[in-house]
Design a protein around this motif. Structure first.
Motif, mmCIF file in Angstrom:
data_model
loop_
_atom_site.group_PDB
_atom_site.id
_atom_site.type_symbol
_atom_site.label_atom_id
_atom_site.label_comp_id
_atom_site.label_asym_id
_atom_site.label_seq_id
_atom_site.Cartn_x
_atom_site.Cartn_y
_atom_site.Cartn_z
ATOM 1 N N ILE A 1 16.730 -8.027 22.691
ATOM 2 C CA ILE A 1 17.620 -6.870 22.763
ATOM 3 C C ILE A 1 17.639 -6.282 24.169
ATOM 4 C CG2 ILE A 1 17.202 -6.431 20.320
ATOM 5 C CD1 ILE A 1 15.687 -3.906 21.154
ATOM 6 N N THR A 2 18.795 -5.753 24.557
ATOM 7 C CA THR A 2 18.964 -5.099 25.853
ATOM 8 C C THR A 2 19.536 -3.704 25.671
ATOM 9 O OG1 THR A 2 21.134 -6.182 26.062
ATOM 10 C CG2 THR A 2 19.261 -7.261 27.115
ATOM 11 N N THR A 3 19.262 -3.100 24.529
ATOM 12 C CA THR A 3 19.747 -1.765 24.235
ATOM 13 C C THR A 3 18.585 -0.843 23.926
ATOM 14 O OG1 THR A 3 21.106 -0.426 22.722
ATOM 15 C CG2 THR A 3 20.082 -2.404 21.815
ATOM 16 N N ARG B 1 15.997 -6.995 11.519
ATOM 17 C CA ARG B 1 14.637 -6.441 11.455
ATOM 18 C C ARG B 1 13.906 -6.760 12.756
ATOM 19 N NH1 ARG B 1 14.523 -11.298 8.772
ATOM 20 N NH2 ARG B 1 12.775 -12.703 9.272
ATOM 21 N N LYS B 2 13.041 -5.848 13.159
ATOM 22 C CA LYS B 2 12.303 -6.017 14.410
ATOM 23 C C LYS B 2 11.101 -6.930 14.198
ATOM 24 C CE LYS B 2 10.637 -3.364 18.372
ATOM 25 N NZ LYS B 2 9.600 -4.305 18.743
ATOM 26 N N VAL B 3 10.826 -7.767 15.200
ATOM 27 C CA VAL B 3 9.610 -8.565 15.206
ATOM 28 C C VAL B 3 8.498 -7.694 15.777
ATOM 29 C CG1 VAL B 3 8.468 -10.605 16.141
ATOM 30 C CG2 VAL B 3 10.891 -10.711 15.493
ATOM 31 N N PRO B 4 7.446 -7.397 15.036
ATOM 32 C CA PRO B 4 6.394 -6.485 15.501
ATOM 33 C C PRO B 4 5.801 -6.910 16.845
ATOM 34 C CG PRO B 4 6.101 -6.999 13.177
ATOM 35 C CD PRO B 4 7.175 -7.916 13.685
ATOM 36 N N GLY B 5 5.689 -5.938 17.743
ATOM 37 C CA GLY B 5 5.062 -6.171 19.032
ATOM 38 C C GLY B 5 5.920 -6.875 20.056
ATOM 39 N N LYS B 6 7.180 -7.163 19.735
ATOM 40 C CA LYS B 6 8.048 -7.867 20.670
ATOM 41 C C LYS B 6 9.397 -7.152 20.790
ATOM 42 C CE LYS B 6 6.063 -12.462 19.861
ATOM 43 N NZ LYS B 6 6.348 -13.890 19.546
ATOM 44 N N ILE C 1 12.181 -8.244 20.255
ATOM 45 C CA ILE C 1 13.009 -9.228 19.556
ATOM 46 C C ILE C 1 13.394 -8.697 18.179
ATOM 47 C CG2 ILE C 1 13.042 -11.539 18.499
ATOM 48 C CD1 ILE C 1 13.126 -11.796 21.438
ATOM 49 N N TYR C 2 14.653 -8.910 17.817
ATOM 50 C CA TYR C 2 15.120 -8.641 16.457
ATOM 51 C C TYR C 2 15.554 -9.956 15.820
ATOM 52 C CZ TYR C 2 15.114 -3.586 15.810
ATOM 53 O OH TYR C 2 14.728 -2.292 15.592
ATOM 54 N N VAL C 3 15.309 -10.067 14.528
ATOM 55 C CA VAL C 3 15.846 -11.174 13.753
ATOM 56 C C VAL C 3 17.036 -10.636 12.976
ATOM 57 C CG1 VAL C 3 15.424 -12.800 11.878
ATOM 58 C CG2 VAL C 3 13.642 -12.378 13.582
ATOM 59 N N VAL C 4 18.220 -11.234 13.187
ATOM 60 C CA VAL C 4 19.443 -10.709 12.584
ATOM 61 C C VAL C 4 20.158 -11.808 11.806
ATOM 62 C CG1 VAL C 4 19.706 -9.058 14.476
ATOM 63 C CG2 VAL C 4 20.950 -11.220 14.554
#
Length: 206
Positions: free
Chosen positions: A26-28, A59-64, A66-69
Motif C-alpha cells: 500500500i502507498t496510502t 485485510r492487513k497482513v500483521p506487521g507488514k 501489505i494488504y491481501v485483497v
C-alpha cells in the motif's frame, strides 16, 4: 477516467493463496481504502488506461505494509499472478475526512517551499514518506554547479563499448529531507501551493 484524476493507493506484488486473492503493497495513509468494498481503478502498466475494478474485501497482513485483497472476477492464482506489478487507484474526489493538520500526500507534491527566516523560495516538494514521522523530500532550486569537461567527438571513437564509456553521465538533482512537524513546518497553504519552513541550523546544508 484520466490518470490525472486518480490517486495511487497501492501496487500488486503477487498472489495470495489459490482463489485469486492479491498481495498489495500500500502507498496510502488511509487503510480503509482496502477495507471498504467498492469501486477502484486498475492500471496494468505505465501505458495502460485505468479500468474500473470492484474491491470485494481486504485485510492487513500483521506487521507488514501489505494488504491481501479480493477483486471481482479475479478467481484463481493464475489470474492473480498475471496482475503482478499493476497499480490500484481511487478517484481524487474520494477523499477520507482529515483532522486539522492532516494533509493528502498528493496535495503536498509540487508545493513550493519557502524559508521563513529570509523569505527565500528554496525548492519544491517531490516526495513524502514515513519514518518516525512524515518526511518531505524537497528538490532545491539552487543546484550545485557541476564541473564540465570539453566535449568528446564520438565519431573518432570506433568501438561501441568505448563510446558508452565517454558519454556524459546524468547528475541527480540535490534534495533535502525536512521533518514534517509543526516546529519546522509551521505553515501549509494548500490554496496558494505554498509551504513555509523554519529550519534549524544545518537542516538545509548539503
Amino acid at each position: 477516467m484520466d490518470i490525472e484524476d486518480l490517486i495511487e493507493i497501492g501496487t500488486i506484488v503477487g498472489a495470495s493463496g489459490l482463489k485469486g486473492e492479491l498481495r498489495v503493497n500500500i502507498t496510502t495513509d488511509f487503510p480503509e481504502r482496502f477495507e471498504n468494498p467498492g469501486q477502484r481503478w486498475l492500471t496494468i502498466n505505465n501505458n495502460s488506461s485505468p479500468q474500473i475494478v470492484e474491491l470485494l474485501r481486504g485485510r492487513k497482513v500483521p506487521g507488514k505494509n501489505i494488504y491481501v485483497v479480493k477483486l471481482e472476477n479475479v478467481n484463481d492464482r493464475t489470474q492473480a499472478e498475471n496482475l503482478k506489478g499493476a497499480t490500484l487507484w481511487v478517484d481524487k474526489s474520494d477523499r477520507p475526512y482529515l483532522e486539522e493538520g492532516e494533509y493528502h500526500v498528493a496535495d503536498l507534491i509540487g508545493m513550493e517551499v519557502y524559508n521563513q527566516q529570509n523569505g527565500e523560495n528554496i525548492g519544491v516538494v517531490v516526495d513524502v514518506f514515513s519514518a518516525a514521522h512524515e518526511i518531505l523530500e524537497v528538490k532545491l532550486h539552487k543546484q550545485p554547479l557541476v564541473e564540465t569537461k570539453p566535449p568528446v567527438n564520438l565519431e573518432n571513437i570506433s568501438r561501441i563499448s568505448r563510446r558508452k564509456k565517454v558519454k556524459p553521465k546524468k547528475t541527480k538533482a540535490i534534495t533535502v529531507l525536512i521533518p514534517f512537524v509543526a516546529e519546522i513546518v509551521p505553515i501549509v497553504d494548500i490554496d496558494n501551493q505554498k509551504i513555509e519552513i523554519n529550519p534549524p541550523t544545518g537542516l538545509l546544508d548539503n
